[in-house]
Every structure is written in C-alpha cells, then in structure tokens.
Design a protein around this motif. Sequence first.
Motif, PDB file in Angstrom:
ATOM      1  N   TYR A  72       0.900  -8.552   6.965  1.00 20.86           N
ATOM      2  CA  TYR A  72       1.437  -7.986   5.720  1.00 20.86           C
ATOM      3  C   TYR A  72       1.663  -6.482   5.829  1.00 20.86           C
ATOM      4  O   TYR A  72       2.678  -5.966   5.361  1.00 20.86           O
ATOM      5  CB  TYR A  72       0.492  -8.288   4.567  1.00 20.86           C
ATOM      6  CG  TYR A  72       1.082  -8.049   3.204  1.00 20.86           C
ATOM      7  CD1 TYR A  72       1.896  -9.001   2.601  1.00 20.86           C
ATOM      8  CD2 TYR A  72       0.839  -6.872   2.508  1.00 20.86           C
ATOM      9  CE1 TYR A  72       2.457  -8.782   1.353  1.00 20.86           C
ATOM     10  CE2 TYR A  72       1.381  -6.640   1.261  1.00 20.86           C
ATOM     11  CZ  TYR A  72       2.196  -7.602   0.676  1.00 20.86           C
ATOM     12  OH  TYR A  72       2.745  -7.387  -0.563  1.00 20.86           O
ATOM     13  N   HIS A 122       6.501  -5.155  -2.162  1.00 24.48           N
ATOM     14  CA  HIS A 122       5.414  -6.123  -2.128  1.00 24.48           C
ATOM     15  C   HIS A 122       5.997  -7.530  -2.364  1.00 24.48           C
ATOM     16  O   HIS A 122       7.110  -7.682  -2.880  1.00 24.48           O
ATOM     17  CB  HIS A 122       4.377  -5.813  -3.204  1.00 24.48           C
ATOM     18  CG  HIS A 122       3.412  -4.735  -2.821  1.00 24.48           C
ATOM     19  ND1 HIS A 122       2.479  -4.895  -1.825  1.00 24.48           N
ATOM     20  CD2 HIS A 122       3.222  -3.480  -3.315  1.00 24.48           C
ATOM     21  CE1 HIS A 122       1.757  -3.786  -1.709  1.00 24.48           C
ATOM     22  NE2 HIS A 122       2.195  -2.912  -2.595  1.00 24.48           N
ATOM     23  N   ASP A 123       5.219  -8.553  -2.025  1.00 24.92           N
ATOM     24  CA  ASP A 123       5.707  -9.927  -2.124  1.00 24.92           C
ATOM     25  C   ASP A 123       5.732 -10.462  -3.551  1.00 24.92           C
ATOM     26  O   ASP A 123       6.266 -11.538  -3.802  1.00 24.92           O
ATOM     27  CB  ASP A 123       4.836 -10.864  -1.275  1.00 24.92           C
ATOM     28  CG  ASP A 123       5.166 -10.723   0.198  1.00 24.92           C
ATOM     29  OD1 ASP A 123       6.117  -9.993   0.517  1.00 24.92           O
ATOM     30  OD2 ASP A 123       4.479 -11.346   1.022  1.00 24.92           O
ATOM     31  N   THR A 165      -3.632  -3.025  -1.565  1.00 25.69           N
ATOM     32  CA  THR A 165      -3.084  -4.246  -2.155  1.00 25.69           C
ATOM     33  C   THR A 165      -2.544  -4.034  -3.558  1.00 25.69           C
ATOM     34  O   THR A 165      -1.533  -4.645  -3.931  1.00 25.69           O
ATOM     35  CB  THR A 165      -4.163  -5.347  -2.194  1.00 25.69           C
ATOM     36  OG1 THR A 165      -4.747  -5.480  -0.895  1.00 25.69           O
ATOM     37  CG2 THR A 165      -3.569  -6.682  -2.596  1.00 25.69           C
ATOM     38  N   LYS A 169       2.219   1.666  -2.975  1.00 26.99           N
ATOM     39  CA  LYS A 169       3.416   0.995  -2.501  1.00 26.99           C
ATOM     40  C   LYS A 169       3.110   0.367  -1.142  1.00 26.99           C
ATOM     41  O   LYS A 169       2.250   0.832  -0.408  1.00 26.99           O
ATOM     42  CB  LYS A 169       4.561   1.990  -2.344  1.00 26.99           C
ATOM     43  CG  LYS A 169       5.077   2.615  -3.626  1.00 26.99           C
ATOM     44  CD  LYS A 169       6.227   3.558  -3.314  1.00 26.99           C
ATOM     45  CE  LYS A 169       6.811   4.175  -4.576  1.00 26.99           C
ATOM     46  NZ  LYS A 169       5.879   5.127  -5.220  1.00 26.99           N
ATOM     47  N   ARG A 170       3.837  -0.678  -0.841  1.00 23.23           N
ATOM     48  CA  ARG A 170       3.644  -1.316   0.456  1.00 23.23           C
ATOM     49  C   ARG A 170       4.025  -0.334   1.562  1.00 23.23           C
ATOM     50  O   ARG A 170       5.154   0.149   1.614  1.00 23.23           O
ATOM     51  CB  ARG A 170       4.495  -2.569   0.563  1.00 23.23           C
ATOM     52  CG  ARG A 170       4.203  -3.419   1.800  1.00 23.23           C
ATOM     53  CD  ARG A 170       4.960  -4.723   1.723  1.00 23.23           C
ATOM     54  NE  ARG A 170       4.614  -5.630   2.799  1.00 23.23           N
ATOM     55  CZ  ARG A 170       5.020  -6.888   2.868  1.00 23.23           C
ATOM     56  NH1 ARG A 170       5.780  -7.376   1.902  1.00 23.23           N
ATOM     57  NH2 ARG A 170       4.666  -7.656   3.869  1.00 23.23           N
ATOM     58  N   ASP A 227       6.985  -1.586  -8.085  1.00 20.71           N
ATOM     59  CA  ASP A 227       6.500  -0.925  -6.879  1.00 20.71           C
ATOM     60  C   ASP A 227       6.809   0.564  -6.892  1.00 20.71           C
ATOM     61  O   ASP A 227       6.048   1.363  -6.356  1.00 20.71           O
ATOM     62  CB  ASP A 227       7.128  -1.568  -5.640  1.00 20.71           C
ATOM     63  CG  ASP A 227       6.519  -2.931  -5.337  1.00 20.71           C
ATOM     64  OD1 ASP A 227       5.710  -3.398  -6.158  1.00 20.71           O
ATOM     65  OD2 ASP A 227       6.858  -3.533  -4.303  1.00 20.71           O
ATOM     66  N   TYR A 247      -0.131  -9.356  -7.464  1.00 13.19           N
ATOM     67  CA  TYR A 247      -1.352  -9.545  -6.682  1.00 13.19           C
ATOM     68  C   TYR A 247      -2.358 -10.410  -7.437  1.00 13.19           C
ATOM     69  O   TYR A 247      -3.356 -10.832  -6.871  1.00 13.19           O
ATOM     70  CB  TYR A 247      -1.986  -8.200  -6.331  1.00 13.19           C
ATOM     71  CG  TYR A 247      -2.591  -7.451  -7.494  1.00 13.19           C
ATOM     72  CD1 TYR A 247      -3.889  -7.690  -7.917  1.00 13.19           C
ATOM     73  CD2 TYR A 247      -1.860  -6.482  -8.175  1.00 13.19           C
ATOM     74  CE1 TYR A 247      -4.440  -7.003  -8.986  1.00 13.19           C
ATOM     75  CE2 TYR A 247      -2.397  -5.782  -9.233  1.00 13.19           C
ATOM     76  CZ  TYR A 247      -3.691  -6.043  -9.626  1.00 13.19           C
ATOM     77  OH  TYR A 247      -4.226  -5.354 -10.681  1.00 13.19           O
ATOM     78  N   ARG A 255       0.542 -11.287  -0.923  1.00 11.11           N
ATOM     79  CA  ARG A 255      -0.201 -10.230  -1.608  1.00 11.11           C
ATOM     80  C   ARG A 255      -1.297 -10.831  -2.478  1.00 11.11           C
ATOM     81  O   ARG A 255      -2.425 -10.318  -2.500  1.00 11.11           O
ATOM     82  CB  ARG A 255       0.764  -9.405  -2.462  1.00 11.11           C
ATOM     83  CG  ARG A 255       0.133  -8.175  -3.099  1.00 11.11           C
ATOM     84  CD  ARG A 255       1.090  -7.541  -4.097  1.00 11.11           C
ATOM     85  NE  ARG A 255       0.593  -6.284  -4.615  1.00 11.11           N
ATOM     86  CZ  ARG A 255       1.087  -5.670  -5.680  1.00 11.11           C
ATOM     87  NH1 ARG A 255       2.108  -6.222  -6.343  1.00 11.11           N
ATOM     88  NH2 ARG A 255       0.581  -4.534  -6.106  1.00 11.11           N
TER      89      ARG A 255
END
Length: 954
Positions: free
Chosen positions: A358, A314-315, A769, A773-774, A714, A318, A333
Amino acid sequence: MARVPIGFELQEEGHKGDPALINVTQINVNYPGYPQDQPEVAPGGSEPGLYPSVSDNSPAPIGFEGHVQSELKENGEDNSVSVNMDSPQDNSKDTASLLAAEEMMINEKATLVFRDGKRKIDYVLAYEPEDNEDLKKEQRRNTFEKNLIEEGLELEHEGKETSKNGKTCFTKVHVPWETMLRYAELLNVKMPLAVNDMETQLESCFENCWKKFPSPFELDEDLLPEEPNYFTAPFNRSRMDQYIGVEYIDKEGQFVIKDKDTFFTHAQRSKICYEILSRAHFLDLDDDDDKFNKKFGVRKLVDNQTYNAAYPLHDGRYHSDHSLLTVGKDNDRHLLYELWARPGRWYKYQPLDQIRGYFGEKVGIYFSWLGFYTSMLIPVAIAGVVAFIYGLATIMDDVPSTEICEDPVISNYTMCPMCDQRCSYWHLSDSCTYSRATYLFDNPATVCFAIVMALWASFFLEFWKRRQAEIEYEWDVADFEEGEETVRPEYEASVSRRRTNPVTNREEPYVPGWSKGFRYFTSFSILLFFLALVLAAVFSVILYRIVMSAILYGNSESIIKTRASFISSISAACINLVIILILNMFYQRVAYFLTELEQHRTLTEWEDAFTFKMFLFQFVNFYSSIFYIAFFKGKFVGRPGDYNRSLLDKRQEECDPSGCLIELCIQLGIVMVGKQIINNVKEILIPKLMVWFRSRQSLKETSEEKVYSRWEQDYNLASMPALGLFDEYLEMVIQYGFVTIFVAAFPLAPLFALLNNVIEIRVDAYKFTTQWKRPLAERAQDIGIWFGILRGISAIAVISNAAIIAFTSEFIPKLVYLYGYSPDQTLSGYTNFSLSEFKVQYFAPQSVPDDPKMEIFGNVTQCRYRGYFADDPSSPGEYKYTMAYWHILAAKLAFVVVFENLVVFCTWLVMYLVPDMPYKVKLQMLRENFLAKEALFSADSIQKQRERKNASSN
C-alpha cells in the motif's frame, strides 16, 4: 499534426477495442454536483457528467442494516450526504438514511476512477485559483499538462464548482497501459516470473511445528489470507506473454500476467506516474535559453504554489460500519486500519507485506525495522527491570548508604562547603536520600546489565542484517540502488556539465572532482561552526547549574539546601530539553541547505548525506550535556585550598559524596522520556488539527448537489513531511543511543523505550492510514545510512558503559576497598575510606564561608570532602594523592580494557557464527537467477521460431 486536447486522448480509434476495458459494468445515473450540460472533459464514458450510482429502491448493502452514521464526521471525511431521492411518502426516515448512505458510498467509490468508470486515478494535482491570480501560474499549469499528454498520460479536470469548499480545482492523472509498460521497463520494475516453488521445501521442522501452535500475536488468517509468492525479474516488453482478451496464454512468454488492471499494483502505478510528473517541463524550452534550467517537475510547481498539492489517492474510507470478519474489507486502507492502525491491535504482529503493497518498500522497511527493534527490546527491558528490582530489594542492605544515614559518627561528619562563600559546612547525613537513590542504579546488577546490553547491541545488528536480507529478497529490492535508482531531477537541473556515463553509455550531468572538494570543504566548515554553537548552548546550561547550585546551597531554608543538587539537576535538565527542541528546528534547515550545496547525484546519496549531518547535530545536541555529567562533572574540581577555577574564574561543580550517577540518571530520564512524550503528543495532535482546519470549510457545505469526492477528502488530509521518514528514523536512533550508550546509569531505559515504541508503531500507523495523504510509494533497499549510524552508536556504547562503570559509578572503588583495604572483607568503613580530611586554615580567601554556622558546627578546624588525598608532612597546606587513589585508577583502567575486549570478542563471535544471509534466502536467489536465465533463452528461442515462421510464410 494538431495535438489532441487534454483529456480527449481516448477518442482515438485505436483505444476503442482496448481489452483492458472489457467486462466492466457501468451504471449511469445523475451524479450530484456535475450539471447535465457540463462539457465532457475526459471522454471515454458513454455520457458526460456521469458517475456510477444506485437507484432509490435498492436494498441497503450488507453490513449497513444498522448504524450507518457512526463515522460520518470523523476527520472531515464522511459527514456530507449527497442524495437525490424521490422516495414514496410511506418510506421511513431510517430507510431514507440507509439509502442516502448507500448512494454516498457508491458515489465516493466512483470518484476513485475517471468519469468513464474504468480508468484508475493514479495521481491528483490540486490547485486553488484566485480571481487576481498571476497569469504565469496558469501558463505553467497549461504547459505542464500539455507536456504530460505528450509523455502519454491522460488527464481529466474537475472545476472548483464541483468541490465542497467551492474553491479547489483538481486534475486527475491516469497512466495508460502502453505508457505504463514503457516506463516499467525504463525503471527496471521487477514483475512476477514464476511461482516460488521452493518456499515450503526450505521450511525447517521447527518452523512447521511452531506454526501449529496458536499465538495471540498472530494476525487472523481469515482476515489476511496468504498471498502467492513469485520469483521475479526486471520487466521487459519484448518478453511479455501474448495477450488475448483479459487472459494470457500460459507458457508463451515470460511474466505471470492475468489482467491488465491488476498486473501493476497501485503503488507501482503511482511511482511510475510520479517519475513522469517529476520530469515534465512547465516552461517551453524555446522560451528559455538554458536547456538545463530548473523549470521542470511537479515538486517545483508545488513549492511555488502553482499547484497546492500532488498526491496519489487512498483506496477509500479507512472505517466501515460493517464487521471486517463477517463481510470482509472494503478496501486495502480499511484492512490496514482494522489490522494495524487501531490502538486495540497494539499486541499484534504488523501486516508488513500489506504495508509494503500500500505504501511502498521504503515505508514497509521502516515499519519492519521498528517492529524488529521493538521486539528485540523485550528481553533487555525485562533484564533492566530485574536489575532495578534488585536495587530496590537490597537498598537497605547497602553498607555505605546505611553508614551515611544511620552511623552516629560517620553521619555527623562535617563536610566542606559545596561552593564559595555562600555555602556553609554541612553534615554528611544531609545526603542520605541522595545516597539511597544512587544505590538503585549503582549496584552489582547494573554492571551485569551493562555487559548484557553491550552484547545485545551486537546481536541486534547482526540479526537485523539477516532479517534485512530476507526483506531485500522478498520485496525485490536486493539490487535496487545499483540497477534501478535514477538521477535526481534537482541534480539534473542544477548541474550544467555533461559527460557520458561509462556504465550506461548515456550522457548524464557531471560534477568535477575539484568542485566536489570545494563544496564538501565549505559544507564541513559550516557544519563545524554550528556544532560549536550547540556546545555553546550546553556550556550555558553548565553555567546555569553552577550558579543555581551556589544560590540553593546558600539558602537559609534547610529543605531547599539539602535538595539543592536535586533541584539544580532537574531544572537544568528541563531547560536543556527545551533548548534541544528549539535547536532541532533550526539545524534541520541548515543541514538541508548544506546537503543541497553538495549536489548529490541520486536520492539515496542525498538522503545519506543529509542524515549524517542531522545526526551529528542531534548527537551533540542530545548527548553533550549527558556526557558532561558522566565524564567531566566532579572530575576536575581540584580540592579544598586548590580548587580549579579555569572556567570563567568560577569553581566547578562537585558531585555528591555518593557520586554523580544519580544526576546522570535524572538528566537521562528527563531528556529521554520528556522527548518521547512531546513527540508522541505532537505526532497525534498536529495531524488531527491540520485535518480539522483544512476540512472545516468542506464540512460547512451542506448542499446535496455536491459529493465529497475521494480526491477532495484526501486533499484535506495532512501531507507527509517533505523529508519523509527521516524524523521517524532519527527519533528511534536517538532513542537507541539513550538505550545503549548510557544504560549503565539508567537500567530502566529499555523499558521506557519499549513502551514508547509500542505506542509509536500504532501512532505512526494511524498517521499514515488516517491523517496523512497517501505518500508516494518509494522503493528502498535497506534502512540506508542509519545502519552505519547504529553500528557506530553500538561501538561508542561499549566504551561509554565501560567508562561510566569505571569512572562515574562507585563499583570499582568498592571492589578495591573490599579486596584490598577492608579488614573484614566487607564494605564496612568504605564511606570513611572514600573521604579525605582538610584543615580549614588553608582555605583560599574566596572559599571561606560567610556564615560558618558555629551554633551548629562549633569551631570547625577540619572538614571532609570526596577524594583520596593525604596531608604532606613535608609541606604544610599541601596535599597529595594516596596510594589507594593509584590502586583504584589502575583497577579502573584494567576494567575498561577487559570490558571492551570481552565485548569485542563476543561481537566477533556473533558475526562469525551468524551469517548475514539466511541459507534459504540464498537458495531462492540462486533459483530466481536460474529462472531468469532460462527465461532469456526461452525468449530468444521463441523469437527465432517466429522469425523462421514469418520467413517461410513470405
């Protein structure tokens, strides 16, 4: 030549001048959790063991002047503060807390890149080595990572001593620029070619005027600025712009490239990285005689627990303490959570382009379809409520139910027993409540609403095709399946035969026709067997209803006896719901096995085959009991004296004198609404519990010598299900079936679906989100086979609603009586018209009630029952259908034919008048194709000029 060890690739001299790394500032400080004497595992930075951080005297960042601890303990992400402070004694605790939060955030952001502070982390491989771990796992990891380096990837390791839980190791993966270019060309990734100069020209006057009106549903443009739109073309390294420093010279090449770091999105980088990971071997080919074995791919390593997880990052967080409006987003995110996943945003449009950017096109298309479906439900939900309100408003004016409840003669009709022996005679007034409730859903407004829903289904599909065409063009997936999709690694591994592909002229795995036929036949046979098991489960519920009804009708308590049908219907529906949920889990495994058996070439083919099987299971599982009540219950009962006992020598279920529609409504409501409630609770609670369970070990670690890195945060998140969006689509498609196939029996179905979907969008957004996990940013062209399934459901819905109105409701019999038999053109006397008389002396022995209740009914000589029969004078004890029965049957068949043809004609008209592709999209596609051709000619011209220049210089 000896190979460079893992993580040391960038020590080559050719990398030192890499312009992608120019103008990158690095602040070197001691990074908690990484000792100074730790050896360097990923060269490229100035010193080992360093990450960007801040000094203790730096001011707090904007937006952190206030409460900075509010989100520290949510989801196990932010409750571990890592700080090395030598603060002056006069510093307050608040200042220390601010500085700690500041350093923690910067340390977390630093863990989005390698230790050099420059190379992005495109993928993470996590594993938990044990003291007595099988050596084969370590060998597989070493071989796998060695092969990744040979493919051009760069790796960096983090030992378990650096993790908060003290037991997890991480391998970070980065795709260098040249490797990214090579695979972007191999995968036909479409990249920007030129700015779209037609978008504003094609906007209609209506669209321009509409944009000027403010809407509470629109997203704030200040928070979500409009991004430039480009024409695109498949990437080709030979047509790149000339690169100088960090800028590209305009009009020298083909693609709009301004910066190496931003040319490929994070979604594209992770997808390309996964393509390499999915094809790298983890056993040396020399050690295995079979070149085409299954010993490759990160998915296999995760399945056999060599790696515990493999995921893109993730970036960042959140959630943020500062305002999105005043300070802006921390990362993508954070932006998605604030604009999309927060419950308070339930009424806002979805930021679909940001979702696609994303999570990838596949996830973006799902949310686009779900949002479109939800918005289309609004008008029919309103129409369904109007139909229901009409029933409420006119319920006391309904003549037949008033006769059953209030007429002194008709309400006291003695009715024939509802079951054998245990049941006794009863008064028609006992079904007063039942008849009133039936009218709520069986009135003229319901018929009109069913016609509206049949037309709505056609409009929905046609307008979605238009919307899908826009998405395919805007997201560059219009020709994805034909040009971009590659062969499944599992297919390559399981198929030993090879042949040359006539299209690509490359050698590919091949399954001969006879093998396919045998595999499909085996799969189909097993499929039929398990579908039969589903029907057997439904049959058991039917037997339960028969037995339970007989027991309840024979009860001495009048309050139970009068509500026997309600109790048996509700309890059977609840049992059926439980059986459905249990069978779903089992049949998913069966469908997966059968799909693997069939050996499909591409992922799209595999998903389509799996989807078809699972939908067949679910269709039979969810709808079979509802179809039974709608079209079979009470239709083949027979009559007193000649009951149908073909089902285990048992007398079949009868409908109430007011019909079976209310039972159908009860069954539909419990299964549909109950399923939605259970699914929403499951989707919220299970990911939350999984995240809490996995992160609790990390939360116990309070050492300030370790930072809670992004990759470990993550890792502690729940993983997206292996089947991806399948469960989400299946849930909505089953709901679509409830809304369309049986809407004539339950006009409130669209309303419940609308309310569920508003919640579903935000629940799914929250999961993606914050809790998962992404996921891998997969590409897709459309919703796949689901569109064909939706079209099939819509066709079934037309027939089903026509049949429900004609054969289950009382609409047609009432019309026949009103215009053919009523003496005063009203429904007065309809109840008597719909009942037949039977002389009890002709009862079969097993049908005679044990307790005739003579103190209430006296000496009963005849009773009434639902049907259109008359005594045959020539044959005492024999009964035959009356002429009214045949009139009603003819009217029912005529209604079905007229209804279906009307809907089919309207559907054809909609398809004819509404083109599948909007005109402006067609023009933009033509423009893009023109620019792509011009780019090819331009590239060829530049190449020839360079060749002539080189020839002249020599």
